[in-house]
Structures are given as structure tokens and as C-alpha cells.
Motif scaffolding. Structure first.
Motif, PDB file in Angstrom:
ATOM      1  N   LEU A  94       1.043  -0.959   0.182  1.00 33.90           N
ATOM      2  CA  LEU A  94      -0.513  -0.041  -0.036  1.00 33.90           C
ATOM      3  C   LEU A  94       0.798   1.365   0.386  1.00 33.90           C
ATOM      4  O   LEU A  94       0.340   2.717  -0.872  1.00 33.90           O
ATOM      5  CB  LEU A  94      -0.901  -0.023   1.518  1.00 33.90           C
ATOM      6  N   LEU A  95       1.828   1.261   1.066  1.00 34.22           N
ATOM      7  CA  LEU A  95       2.731   2.776   1.001  1.00 34.22           C
ATOM      8  C   LEU A  95       2.979   2.723  -0.155  1.00 34.22           C
ATOM      9  O   LEU A  95       3.642   3.833  -0.711  1.00 34.22           O
ATOM     10  CB  LEU A  95       4.139   1.789   1.631  1.00 34.22           C
ATOM     11  N   ASP A  96       4.182   1.703  -0.891  1.00 35.95           N
ATOM     12  CA  ASP A  96       4.203   2.336  -2.080  1.00 35.95           C
ATOM     13  C   ASP A  96       3.436   2.304  -3.585  1.00 35.95           C
ATOM     14  O   ASP A  96       4.065   3.568  -4.267  1.00 35.95           O
ATOM     15  CB  ASP A  96       4.653  -0.008  -2.748  1.00 35.95           C
ATOM     16  N   GLN A  97       2.381   2.261  -3.340  1.00 31.44           N
ATOM     17  CA  GLN A  97       1.630   2.560  -3.962  1.00 31.44           C
ATOM     18  C   GLN A  97       1.071   3.437  -3.552  1.00 31.44           C
ATOM     19  O   GLN A  97       0.604   5.070  -5.075  1.00 31.44           O
ATOM     20  CB  GLN A  97       0.264   1.831  -4.389  1.00 31.44           C
ATOM     21  N   LEU A  98       1.007   4.421  -2.652  1.00 32.96           N
ATOM     22  CA  LEU A  98       0.897   5.923  -2.667  1.00 32.96           C
ATOM     23  C   LEU A  98       2.181   7.107  -2.232  1.00 32.96           C
ATOM     24  O   LEU A  98       1.714   7.848  -2.899  1.00 32.96           O
ATOM     25  CB  LEU A  98       0.247   5.632  -0.745  1.00 32.96           C
ATOM     26  N   LYS A  99       3.068   6.057  -2.757  1.00 37.36           N
ATOM     27  CA  LYS A  99       4.306   7.201  -3.045  1.00 37.36           C
ATOM     28  C   LYS A  99       4.141   7.287  -4.512  1.00 37.36           C
ATOM     29  O   LYS A  99       4.741   9.001  -5.215  1.00 37.36           O
ATOM     30  CB  LYS A  99       5.402   6.204  -3.523  1.00 37.36           C
ATOM     31  N   THR A 100       2.992   7.632  -5.857  1.00 36.89           N
ATOM     32  CA  THR A 100       3.505   7.463  -6.777  1.00 36.89           C
ATOM     33  C   THR A 100       1.958   8.424  -6.316  1.00 36.89           C
ATOM     34  O   THR A 100       1.744   8.626  -7.569  1.00 36.89           O
ATOM     35  CB  THR A 100       3.105   6.480  -7.359  1.00 36.89           C
ATOM     36  N   ILE A 101       1.164   8.898  -5.801  1.00 40.13           N
ATOM     37  CA  ILE A 101      -0.194   9.254  -6.138  1.00 40.13           C
ATOM     38  C   ILE A 101       0.923  10.751  -5.606  1.00 40.13           C
ATOM     39  O   ILE A 101       0.809  11.250  -3.996  1.00 40.13           O
ATOM     40  CB  ILE A 101      -1.196   9.040  -5.005  1.00 40.13           C
ATOM     41  N   GLU A 102      -0.071  11.875  -6.026  1.00 38.13           N
ATOM     42  CA  GLU A 102       0.538  12.969  -6.089  1.00 38.13           C
ATOM     43  C   GLU A 102      -0.688  13.914  -6.213  1.00 38.13           C
ATOM     44  O   GLU A 102      -1.530  14.432  -6.742  1.00 38.13           O
ATOM     45  CB  GLU A 102       1.657  14.149  -6.884  1.00 38.13           C
ATOM     46  N   PRO A 103      -1.344  14.959  -4.628  1.00 41.61           N
ATOM     47  CA  PRO A 103      -0.957  15.583  -3.226  1.00 41.61           C
ATOM     48  C   PRO A 103      -0.991  13.896  -3.118  1.00 41.61           C
ATOM     49  O   PRO A 103      -1.317  13.329  -2.936  1.00 41.61           O
ATOM     50  CB  PRO A 103      -1.160  16.588  -2.922  1.00 41.61           C
ATOM     51  N   ARG A 104       0.144  13.862  -1.805  1.00 36.87           N
ATOM     52  CA  ARG A 104       0.316  12.289  -1.435  1.00 36.87           C
ATOM     53  C   ARG A 104      -1.568  12.364  -0.024  1.00 36.87           C
ATOM     54  O   ARG A 104      -1.569  13.479   0.437  1.00 36.87           O
ATOM     55  CB  ARG A 104       0.997  12.550  -0.270  1.00 36.87           C
ATOM     56  N   PRO A 105      -1.856  11.296  -0.819  1.00 36.38           N
ATOM     57  CA  PRO A 105      -2.989  11.675   0.834  1.00 36.38           C
ATOM     58  C   PRO A 105      -2.791  10.796   1.731  1.00 36.38           C
ATOM     59  O   PRO A 105      -1.879  10.463   2.832  1.00 36.38           O
ATOM     60  CB  PRO A 105      -4.005   9.758   0.424  1.00 36.38           C
ATOM     61  N   SER A 106      -3.733  11.621   2.793  1.00 34.90           N
ATOM     62  CA  SER A 106      -3.923  11.341   4.545  1.00 34.90           C
ATOM     63  C   SER A 106      -4.072   9.817   4.183  1.00 34.90           C
ATOM     64  O   SER A 106      -4.589   8.948   3.743  1.00 34.90           O
ATOM     65  CB  SER A 106      -3.715  12.049   5.248  1.00 34.90           C
ATOM     66  N   ILE A 107      -3.791   9.261   5.351  1.00 34.65           N
ATOM     67  CA  ILE A 107      -4.034   7.919   6.667  1.00 34.65           C
ATOM     68  C   ILE A 107      -4.432   7.625   7.215  1.00 34.65           C
ATOM     69  O   ILE A 107      -3.684   8.748   8.638  1.00 34.65           O
ATOM     70  CB  ILE A 107      -2.515   7.370   6.645  1.00 34.65           C
ATOM     71  N   PHE A 108      -5.647   6.924   7.933  1.00 36.16           N
ATOM     72  CA  PHE A 108      -6.299   6.962   9.339  1.00 36.16           C
ATOM     73  C   PHE A 108      -5.775   5.740   9.471  1.00 36.16           C
ATOM     74  O   PHE A 108      -6.376   4.291   9.041  1.00 36.16           O
ATOM     75  CB  PHE A 108      -7.588   7.172   9.184  1.00 36.16           C
ATOM     76  N   PHE A 109      -5.380   5.674  10.833  1.00 36.31           N
ATOM     77  CA  PHE A 109      -5.348   4.225  11.033  1.00 36.31           C
ATOM     78  C   PHE A 109      -6.421   3.776  12.333  1.00 36.31           C
ATOM     79  O   PHE A 109      -6.248   4.672  12.656  1.00 36.31           O
ATOM     80  CB  PHE A 109      -3.379   4.023  11.479  1.00 36.31           C
TER      81      PHE A 109
END
Length: 420
Positions: A94-109
Motif C-alpha cells: 500500500l505504501l509503495d502505491q501511495l508514493k506514486t500519488i500527488e498530492p499524497r493522501p492522508s492515512i487514518f489508522f
């Protein structure tokens, strides 16, 4: 000395061609990229621009569905799904996929379990911060030890939501069985003192409260407790009655019967100024709010929450502990809850899995984009006030021709149930 500064107004302008030009930083913040389709909503003195459905803003991540408590309000009281925890390979994918998205989405655990019960959540917060994500987490506060609190501060958590459903030890334990309010208060106060000083210390402390008949009388005291804990946000939600016992605890039965609480052009409007609630005004104001008008308080529409999915409007997506991807937290797991005279079964809507699908590809899949556009217009059956029928027994279809997933019976979309 740190100074508080007033927020500057943002201005757009109309160019010679008659086009509205929005400042670049505002456009970027809301995903207003070239080619984006933006829904417009007219009001008396303004036009509201909704976020494009293609803008991914926030990713809910469920580290585990396991919990150390046995809360009265929990979905686990009525489901038989496998318990599990996310493995590191799934989070890394998941983190590797989020690296490709701009602007970066926030994460809610968050999700259905207690994030601090997972051995890697603290490390995952640090890794998410390292790629530029804003990170939030919700917790019951019982596992917020000094060691965990120091790690949350060091690893850069931005917001910590604490669930508190009572102001007294007895009432708190009555809802959150297995928890002790004095311990939670002690844990949160310690975290508050461990943070670096300043007006905007991190992590920000926020409070979530689930309102029921058994605890609503304690709301003023819970608000006072939140202030004592230094909370900057307080979110109140109604209870979702998973069990028959909880049916008698709901505080919104009239809202399910009476469409007057919705913002409709057919409903007369009541415009109120800013008011002081005191012995002279409280009773007549309460009666006015119940008089069948759409209420506007000092320019803010109090009836505008109906038929709005804040998961879709907010550009969110949800990731289950096994990597499964759903449009929202409610459709991540199969469950049932009571809705008026019916037991409403919610079947999961799984779009794919981050272990074998790219999240951005799932997000931009034309069929899923079309679904989000449909939710934006919310052309679903008006289940919340029509009385319901046998079609309300599941979310597979409704009486106006929508097929799975049908959202007409969703209490989140009516502003009754809220998630941080």
C-alpha cells in the motif's frame, strides 16, 4: 513566541473570457486539475464546488479487527467474520502505491479494531510520515502507555482520536466494557505533557463520542472533560443499532420518519441569528428547531447533511486488514443492523486488493468513478423517511432501480452516523 495568525481569505477572479480562475494552491488542495469534473451546488448567496470524484484525499487503513475491549456498541457483537491483522507485506505494498500519488493522501489508522493492539502500527506511522502523509489514528486509549505515547510523538502522528462515551467511571465502563475511564484520562494527559509545547502541538488530541439514551445526559460533562484533555475537535455520532438491545438506545427515531429535517426546496426556511442559549431562549429555540422548517443559523444551513456521503465527498477509500479495498468503512465487512422495522444486511463492496491491484488503478476504474458520481447525486430510494419495504433488508437493490450497492438506507449519508 508563537503567534496565532488570522486565516487569509482566498479570492478567485473572472478573466476576460468569463472563466472563473481559482488560485493555484486552492485548486491543488481540492484536486481541481485540468479536465476534472466539478459538481456545483447553488445556495442563496454562494455556489459550492464539490471535490472532484477523481481526487483521492484520505485512506482508511485497518491494522486489525481484534480489540482488547468488549464494547456494547461494537459490530463484533453480531458478526462471524474471521479475525485478523494486517501483515507488513500488505502495508508495504500500500505504501509503495501511495508514493506514486500527488498530492499524497492522508492515512487514518482505524476500522473495527484497536490499532495499538497491532505490533507494527507505531512503525507504520513513522513510515507513512516519511513519504509525506498526514497521519491520524483512533484508539480506545487503554493501551496508550508511556512507551506508546512517546513513540506516537517521536514518529510524528498528526491527530489522535480517543473514544470517550461517558464522563463518569461507571457510565464509561457500562458502554466500553473492560475499560477504566481514570486510566484513559491518565494516559491521554501523559501524552499531552509529552508533546512539544506550542499552540498546535502534535499529535493533536480529538474526542469521539457515541450518543445513546443511556449517556446523552453526560454530553456536557464529556465536553468539559475533552477541554480538560486539551482536545481541539469533538465529534458526536449517533449509535448504530447492531443488536436488538441497541434499538431502544437511538436518539434519531423522528429523523427517520420526518423529512423536514432535510434541506429541501419544498420545506420552508427558518433564518436564525447567532443565539445565546440560556433560561430565556433554550425552550423556545428547541421548539423552533422542531417546528418543521429547514433551519439556517447565522448563515449556516443546519439541515444540509441529508443525502451526502462524506466518505465519497471527502475523497476517501478504505483498506481492510487483509488488503481488501472498499469505498467506505461500512462496506468493508458484512454485517447487519436494525433500521426502523427491518434488519438491514450490508453486504461488502470489495473493489480489489492492494496485494494484487494498484490502488490508484482501482480508484480511477471507470465503473468505480461512475459509482462515485452516482453517490454524489444520491439518486437512491428515500428509505430513511418513506417507511421502508422488504428491499430494505439488504443493500443489493432498491425500489427505484439501483442495484448493488444501494445506499438509500445508509445512516452515514443522512448525517446521523459519523466517523472521524
Amino acid at each position: 513566541m508563537e503567534m496565532l495568525t488570522a486565516k487569509k481569505a482566498a479570492w478567485a477572479h473572472v478573466n476576460e473570457q468569463g472563466d472563473i480562475v481559482i488560485p493555484h494552491e486552492v485548486a491543488a488542495q481540492y484536486g481541481l486539475t485540468p479536465g476534472a469534473h466539478v459538481r456545483l451546488e447553488n445556495d442563496l448567496n454562494h455556489v459550492r464546488l464539490h471535490r472532484p470524484v477523481t481526487h483521492l484525499v484520505k485512506v482508511y487503513v485497518e491494522p486489525t479487527v481484534c480489540c482488547n475491549l468488549d464494547c456494547r456498541t461494537c459490530i463484533r457483537n453480531v458478526w462471524n467474520e474471521e479475525l485478523g491483522t494486517m501483515n507488513d507485506a500488505t502495508f508495504t505494498a500500500l505504501l509503495d502505491q501511495l508514493k506514486t500519488i500527488e498530492p499524497r493522501p492522508s492515512i487514518f489508522f482505524g476500522g473495527l479494531g484497536e490499532p495499538l493492539l497491532h505490533p507494527h502500527t507505531l512503525d507504520w506511522i513513522a513510515r507513512a510520515k516519511a513519504i509525506g502523509c498526514t497521519v491520524e489514528m483512533i484508539s480506545n486509549g487503554t493501551l496508550l502507555t508511556e512507551e506508546n505515547a512517546r513513540a506516537l510523538v517521536t514518529n510524528g502522528l498528526d491527530n489522535l482520536w480517543i473514544s470517550i462515551d461517558g464522563a463518569r467511571a461507571e457510565s464509561f465502563a457500562d458502554v466500553r466494557m473492560g475499560a477504566q475511564l481514570p486510566l484513559v484520562i491518565e494516559n491521554v494527559m501523559r501524552l499531552r505533557h509529552l508533546r512539544k509545547g506550542g499552540h498546535f502541538a502534535k499529535p493533536e488530541i480529538d474526542i469521539a463520542f457515541v450518543a445513546m439514551k443511556r449517556n446523552i445526559h453526560e454530553l456536557p460533562d464529556v465536553l468539559k472533560l475533552a477541554q480538560r484533555l486539551g482536545a481541539r475537535q469533538f465529534m458526536m455520532s449517533h449509535v448504530l443499532p447492531y443488536t436488538d438491545d441497541l434499538r431502544g438506545e437511538i436518539l434519531y427515531a423522528k429523523s427517520l420518519r420526518d423529512p423536514a429535517y432535510m434541506a429541501s426546496p419544498r420545506i420552508p426556511r427558518l433564518f436564525l441569528p447567532r443565539m445565546e442559549f440560556n433560561a430565556d431562549t433554550s425552550e423556545p429555540l428547541l421548539k423552533a428547531l422542531q417546528s418543521g422548517y429547514t433551519v439556517n443559523l447565522a448563515g449556516n444551513n443546519l439541515g444540509g447533511a441529508a443525502d451526502v456521503c462524506h466518505f465519497i465527498e471527502g475523497g476517501t477509500i478504505s483498506i481492510g486488514w487483509d488488503g481488501s479495498v472498499a469505498p467506505c468503512l461500512p462496506m468493508l465487512h458484512q454485517h447487519s443492523h436494525y433500521f426502523r422495522a427491518y434488519q438491514h444486511e450490508v453486504k461488502p463492496h470489495i473493489l480489489g486488493n492492494v496485494n494484487d491491484h494498484n490502488l490508484l488503478n482501482l480508484w480511477l476504474d471507470p465503473e468505480y468513478v461512475e459509482y462515485r458520481e452516482r453517490v454524489h447525486s444520491f439518486a437512491f430510494a428515500p428509505c430513511t423517511f418513506c417507511g421502508g419495504c422488504e428491499m430494505l433488508e439488504s443493500n443489493e437493490e432498491d425500489c427505484v432501480g439501483n442495484t448493488f450497492p444501494s445506499c438509500g438506507g445508509c445512516l452515514w449519508a443522512q448525517g446521523l452516523i459519523q466517523c472521524p
